[in-house]
Design a protein around this motif. Structure first.
Motif, short mmCIF file in Angstrom:
data_model
loop_
_atom_site.label_atom_id
_atom_site.label_comp_id
_atom_site.label_asym_id
_atom_site.label_seq_id
_atom_site.Cartn_x
_atom_site.Cartn_y
_atom_site.Cartn_z
N ARG B 120 35.61 26.89 -24.59
CA ARG B 120 35.91 25.27 -25.43
C ARG B 120 37.48 25.07 -25.96
O ARG B 120 38.18 24.07 -25.83
CB ARG B 120 35.25 26.14 -26.90
CG ARG B 120 33.97 26.19 -27.34
CD ARG B 120 33.41 27.15 -28.29
NE ARG B 120 33.67 25.76 -29.34
CZ ARG B 120 32.41 26.59 -29.96
NH1 ARG B 120 31.63 27.49 -30.67
NH2 ARG B 120 32.78 25.50 -31.66
N LEU B 121 38.24 26.45 -25.34
CA LEU B 121 40.08 25.43 -25.99
C LEU B 121 39.93 25.11 -24.85
O LEU B 121 40.61 24.03 -24.81
CB LEU B 121 40.02 26.82 -26.27
CG LEU B 121 42.33 26.92 -26.00
CD1 LEU B 121 42.22 25.57 -27.36
CD2 LEU B 121 42.87 28.37 -25.80
N GLU B 123 38.02 23.13 -22.98
CA GLU B 123 37.55 21.68 -22.79
C GLU B 123 38.36 20.87 -24.17
O GLU B 123 38.37 19.90 -24.06
CB GLU B 123 36.15 22.05 -24.06
CG GLU B 123 35.51 21.24 -23.81
CD GLU B 123 35.30 19.73 -22.11
OE1 GLU B 123 35.50 20.78 -21.25
OE2 GLU B 123 35.54 18.55 -22.51
N SER B 124 38.41 21.50 -25.12
CA SER B 124 39.56 21.15 -26.20
C SER B 124 40.99 20.73 -25.38
O SER B 124 41.70 19.68 -25.86
CB SER B 124 39.45 21.29 -27.52
OG SER B 124 40.19 23.06 -27.64
N ARG B 126 42.00 19.66 -22.56
CA ARG B 126 41.14 18.48 -21.64
C ARG B 126 41.30 16.91 -22.29
O ARG B 126 41.43 16.20 -22.46
CB ARG B 126 40.09 18.67 -20.72
CG ARG B 126 40.17 18.18 -19.34
CD ARG B 126 38.62 17.97 -18.62
NE ARG B 126 37.39 18.86 -18.93
CZ ARG B 126 36.97 18.69 -18.26
NH1 ARG B 126 36.91 18.73 -16.91
NH2 ARG B 126 34.91 19.03 -18.97
N ARG B 127 40.17 16.72 -24.09
CA ARG B 127 39.97 16.07 -24.67
C ARG B 127 41.40 15.29 -25.26
O ARG B 127 41.24 14.28 -26.28
CB ARG B 127 38.90 16.61 -25.15
CG ARG B 127 38.06 16.55 -24.74
CD ARG B 127 36.56 16.53 -25.94
NE ARG B 127 36.38 16.85 -27.00
CZ ARG B 127 36.22 17.92 -27.47
NH1 ARG B 127 35.11 18.71 -26.36
NH2 ARG B 127 36.33 18.88 -27.84
N LEU B 128 42.29 15.97 -25.29
CA LEU B 128 43.69 16.02 -26.30
C LEU B 128 44.72 14.64 -25.53
O LEU B 128 44.30 14.47 -24.41
CB LEU B 128 44.61 16.91 -26.07
CG LEU B 128 44.29 18.45 -27.06
CD1 LEU B 128 45.57 19.16 -26.55
CD2 LEU B 128 44.60 18.01 -28.02
N GLN B 169 44.22 20.11 -34.03
CA GLN B 169 43.21 19.34 -33.09
C GLN B 169 41.76 20.71 -32.41
O GLN B 169 40.97 20.23 -32.05
CB GLN B 169 43.76 18.22 -32.88
CG GLN B 169 42.87 18.04 -31.50
CD GLN B 169 43.37 16.10 -31.28
OE1 GLN B 169 43.99 16.26 -31.93
NE2 GLN B 169 42.25 15.20 -30.09
N LEU B 170 42.97 22.19 -31.85
CA LEU B 170 42.78 22.94 -30.98
C LEU B 170 41.85 23.30 -32.18
O LEU B 170 40.74 23.74 -31.94
CB LEU B 170 43.77 23.42 -30.47
CG LEU B 170 44.28 22.71 -29.74
CD1 LEU B 170 45.08 23.68 -28.75
CD2 LEU B 170 43.52 22.46 -27.72
N ASP B 173 38.32 22.57 -33.09
CA ASP B 173 37.12 23.17 -31.69
C ASP B 173 36.76 24.30 -31.49
O ASP B 173 36.56 24.60 -30.81
CB ASP B 173 38.01 22.57 -30.77
CG ASP B 173 37.59 20.81 -30.94
OD1 ASP B 173 37.27 20.27 -31.25
OD2 ASP B 173 38.45 19.94 -29.97
N LEU B 174 37.75 24.93 -32.45
CA LEU B 174 37.26 26.71 -32.08
C LEU B 174 36.38 27.30 -32.99
O LEU B 174 36.55 26.62 -34.28
CB LEU B 174 38.78 27.52 -32.67
CG LEU B 174 39.54 27.10 -30.95
CD1 LEU B 174 40.65 28.60 -30.50
CD2 LEU B 174 38.50 27.96 -29.46
#
Ligand SMILES: [Zn+2]
Lengths: 120, 175
Positions: B120-121, B123-124, B126-128, B169-170, B173-174
């Motif tokens: 999940r980290l 992935e998040s 990567r979306r930054l 932001q991170l 997502d966690l």
């Protein structure tokens, strides 16, 4: 501070983005609470894994760079000789430029001539 | 005996000392290449930028360490080269794809929740957005905030405020 209150502070703390007060709270709590410490260490490991840079450039890249570095030590005397020759040439040119014709009054070129190091 | 600093090795490498270059290179090879690769997402472009960054610091104008460390200069040169390349290739979308596909590789000692968190980290990250991803990778490379500020050419305050945005932001997502 309860474990539930601490939890949202852990990620900023791990990335070094806490306020001083939050950092103190984290450090005090983590020193006394094995459960939160385990959570923190797991978070830290996750972040380190996510950021692990295992890739390296091809060894060819290093070899090319090494060759360039080695060439520097060989090239250097030549460079220095060339630089010295250029300096002497420039100094001579400057001397000629700055030499006033004996009978004439100083020209504006001479008055505005910068220190020689600017030209070199 | 204390190991030589990056700055000392740099001076020696500039004078043609290959052993000093080897040490300096070994110290920064993985971190710099990882950073460049994450930004460009293309191995051969990353190798070119990485190579050129070393050439620039070794053969370009001598670096001044009054304001910034060797690593800050090195990353700055590489980061600007990446930015130029992304611009000129008009492939800015590549900058958003900073993370290789998350590998589901749970080792026996890894708990399920941990590998879930990891992917999940990843992935998040990567979306930054590009600016935050850059910051994350610089921080992950071990650079200090002062060094990051030099690399990015922005004030320290901007680095810190971006870092708060990044964390926000991170964290969202966690689990
Ligand atoms: Zn606790």
């Amino acid at each position: 501070m309860t474990c539930a209150e601490l939890e949202p502070l852990l990620m900023p703390y791990e990335l070094g983005a806490s306020t001083p007060a939050e950092r103190d709270a984290c450090e005090t709590h983590l020193a006394a609470c094995p459960a939160c410490l385990a959570a923190f260490l797991s978070l830290k490991r996750v972040r380190e894994d996510a950021a692990a840079f295992d890739e390296r450039p091809s060894p060819v890249v290093r070899d090319r760079l090494r060759a360039r570095v080695a060439a520097r030590s060989r090239r250097r005397p030549v460079l220095w000789a060339a630089a010295a020759a250029a300096l002497i040439a420039a100094a001579l040119a400057l001397k000629v430029l700055l030499q006033p014709p004996p009978p004439a009054p100083p020209s504006s070129l001479i008055d505005s001539a910068p220190p020689s190091e600017d030209l070199l | 005996m204390t190991p030589p600093t990056d700055e000392q090795l740099y001076e020696r490498a500039r004078r043609g000392d290959v052993a000093a270059f080897d040490q300096l290179y070994a110290r920064w090879e993985r971190r710099l290449f990882g950073f460049v690769l994450r930004l460009l997402h293309d191995r051969s472009s990353a190798e070119e930028v990485f190579h050129d960054a070393f050439i620039e610091v070794l053969e370009g104008p001598r670096l001044s360490f009054a304001q910034a460390s060797f690593s800050a200069w090195l990353f700055r040169v590489a980061r600007n080269a990446c930015a130029n390349r992304l611009r000129s290739n008009a492939r800015k979308s590549a900058a958003l794809q900073l993370w290789p596909a998350a590998e589901p590789s749970p080792t026996p000692e890894q708990s399920l929740t941990e590998s879930e968190r990891a992917s999940r980290l990843a992935e998040s990250v990567r979306r930054l957005p590009h600016a935050l991803a850059e910051l994350f990778h610089l921080r992950a490379s071990g650079l200090s905030y002062e060094e990051i500020s030099t690399v990015l050419g922005v004030p320290l305050g901007t680095v810190k405020s971006r870092l708060h945005t990044l964390v926000h932001q991170l964290k969202g997502d966690l689990p």
